[in-house]
Scaffold this active site. Structure first.
Site, PDB file in Angstrom:
ATOM      1  N   ASN A 139       0.813  -1.213   0.000  1.00 12.41           N
ATOM      2  CA  ASN A 139       0.000   0.000   0.000  1.00 12.41           C
ATOM      3  C   ASN A 139       0.846   1.263   0.000  1.00 12.41           C
ATOM      4  O   ASN A 139       0.364   2.332  -0.356  1.00 12.41           O
ATOM      5  CB  ASN A 139      -0.938   0.008   1.211  1.00 12.41           C
ATOM      6  CG  ASN A 139      -0.209  -0.299   2.493  1.00 12.41           C
ATOM      7  OD1 ASN A 139       0.274  -1.417   2.673  1.00 12.41           O
ATOM      8  ND2 ASN A 139      -0.093   0.684   3.358  1.00 12.41           N
ATOM      9  N   CYS A 304      -2.965   5.433   7.781  1.00  8.82           N
ATOM     10  CA  CYS A 304      -2.936   5.340   9.244  1.00  8.82           C
ATOM     11  C   CYS A 304      -1.574   5.772   9.770  1.00  8.82           C
ATOM     12  O   CYS A 304      -1.459   6.455  10.765  1.00  8.82           O
ATOM     13  CB  CYS A 304      -3.262   3.933   9.711  1.00  8.82           C
ATOM     14  SG  CYS A 304      -3.357   2.724   8.426  1.00  8.82           S
TER      15      CYS A 304
HETATM   16  N1  PLP Z   1      -4.259  -3.851   3.845  1.00  7.88           N
HETATM   17  C1  PLP Z   1      -3.791  -2.960   2.970  1.00  7.88           C
HETATM   18  C2  PLP Z   1      -2.689  -3.362   2.034  1.00  7.88           C
HETATM   19  C3  PLP Z   1      -4.347  -1.683   2.911  1.00  7.88           C
HETATM   20  O1  PLP Z   1      -3.884  -0.791   2.031  1.00  7.88           O
HETATM   21  C4  PLP Z   1      -5.393  -1.344   3.814  1.00  7.88           C
HETATM   22  C5  PLP Z   1      -5.948   0.022   3.841  1.00  7.88           C
HETATM   23  O2  PLP Z   1      -5.251   0.970   4.058  1.00  7.88           O
HETATM   24  C6  PLP Z   1      -5.847  -2.322   4.700  1.00  7.88           C
HETATM   25  C7  PLP Z   1      -5.257  -3.557   4.691  1.00  7.88           C
HETATM   26  C8  PLP Z   1      -6.990  -2.032   5.633  1.00  7.88           C
HETATM   27  O3  PLP Z   1      -8.185  -1.939   4.894  1.00  7.88           O
HETATM   28  P1  PLP Z   1      -9.541  -1.436   5.532  1.00  7.88           P
HETATM   29  O4  PLP Z   1      -9.482   0.038   5.561  1.00  7.88           O
HETATM   30  O5  PLP Z   1     -10.610  -1.948   4.607  1.00  7.88           O
HETATM   31  O6  PLP Z   1      -9.672  -2.040   6.870  1.00  7.88           O
END
Ligand code: PLP
Length: 359
Positions: A139, A304
């Site tokens: 991400n 985050c």
């Molecule tokens: N995993 C990855 C790679 C992400 O980019 C994100 C979101 O930022 C998440 C998990 C968490 O997703 P969600 O916001 O649907 O809980």
């Protein structure tokens, strides 16, 4: 007020019109899908219809457990793994890291790619049951893991072991085919659906421990039916635009490199919608403020992490020192991003560089 430019689609991308309409329509006719009366049965039918549509759109023929997003999908998978010996890649999202106890991590190279040797070396001596979490795309950097090779490494000659693989596909679902994992976490707000809904795809639910409640006992809480219907509508409405994103990103990166910037993970295959860039000598926090004041929304690392601007564990796992890692920002595209957006970002990048030179 001049129009703002949103280049933070990896955090959340705007809901697609078809999904917004589907949510609004579903808000208007209501009942609990677990209620036995006629209204409840109609809601149940709508829920199962959405489940079937999402599975079809994703090309998944196993089970699908609705959740509040990828974070909860990951939590259910990891909570239900029982006594399986667990390991995760060093570049997983915090949604995975917060469950991954113990110091071991599957290492990555300087481009963020999982080390197959390291994976093999961990798997060989480990017990009869193992659980591995590896994301499809990072991400923060967009780096795509070589999933076919990873799965081949995991499955090779391990007849005496059961190894389950959870793929975090929050950034790739709806854009790229799903990897051959046993469980997959997806999130609607990354692909044009509403926030607060996602799913855990499971090849064999018997591998998870049921905890009671809804979703056949694997998730508690009334299903968010309007959002689930919007999730299905978003997947069906999504148009392929990765080639356009790749062209936009190439335009951006050519200019950034020419200006002395650094592209993170440049030698790896990357999801075209995400790029991470280092401007040497300028802290990411200062960059974010500069771009924000200029009307451009970007982020440092994941959404985050960028709130706290803590050093990115992803970039340090790739071998960057804390100072260099603290100079990296993420730019991420959506289906509405165009050349004018990229050029506006580049103009501001140059302004900031010029200010640095003058200083
Ligand atoms: N995993 C990855 C790679 C992400 O980019 C994100 C979101 O930022 C998440 C998990 C968490 O997703 P969600 O916001 O649907 O809980």
């Amino acid at each position: 007020m001049p129009e703002r430019i949103y280049l933070d689609h990896a955090a959340t991308t705007p809901i697609l019109p078809a999904a917004r309409e589907a949510v609004a329509e579903a808000m208007g006719r209501w009942a609990n899908p677990s209620s036995p009366h006629a209204e409840g049965r109609a809601a149940r039918a709508a829920l199962e219809d959405a489940r079937a549509r999402i599975k079809a759109a994703l090309g998944w023929n196993g089970d699908l457990i609705f959740t509040s997003g990828a974070t909860e999908a990951i939590a259910i998978a990891l909570r239900g793994r029982g006594a399986y010996e667990t390991n995760v890649s060093a570049v997983e999202h915090d949604a995975v890291m917060r469950h991954a106890e113990g110091p071991q991590r599957i290492e990555v190279d300087a481009d963020g790619l999982v080390s197959l040797d390291h994976l093999r070396a961990w798997l060989d001596p480990c017990g009869a049951t193992a659980f591995i979490v590896i994301q499809a795309a990072n991400n923060e950097t967009g780096v795509l893991q070589p999933y076919d090779e990873i799965v081949a490494t995991i499955r090779a000659d391990r007849v005496d072991k059961e190894v389950l693989v959870l793929a975090d596909c929050a950034q790739t679902a709806g854009r790229l085919p799903l990897p051959a994992a046993d469980m997959i976490a997806v999130s609607a707000h990354k692909l044009g659906g509403p926030p607060g809904v996602g799913a855990l795809l499971v090849r064999d639910v018997a591998r998870l421990s049921a905890t009671g409640g809804q979703e056949r006992g694997y998730r508690g809480g009334t299903e968010n039916l309007p959002a689930i219907i919007g999730f299905a509508a978003a997947l069906e409405a999504a148009e392929p635009w990765l080639d356009r994103a790749a062209a936009l990103r190439a335009r951006l990166e050519t200019a950034i490199v020419a200006e002395g910037g650094e592209v993170i993970g440049a030698n790896a295959a990357r999801l075209p919608t995400i790029g991470a860039y280092r401007m040497p000598g300028v802290a990411a926090a200062a960059q974010l403020i500069h771009f924000d004041l200029a009307g451009i929304a970007v982020s440092a690392g994941s959404a985050c992490a960028s709130g706290s601007l803590k050093t990115s564990h992803v970039l340090t796992a790739m071998g960057m020192d804390a100072t260099a890692a603290g100079e990296v920002i993420r730019v991420s595209f959506g289906s509405s991003t165009d050349e004018a957006d990229v050029d506006a970002f580049l103009a501001q990048w140059r302004t900031l560089k010029a200010r640095l030179r003058a200083a």
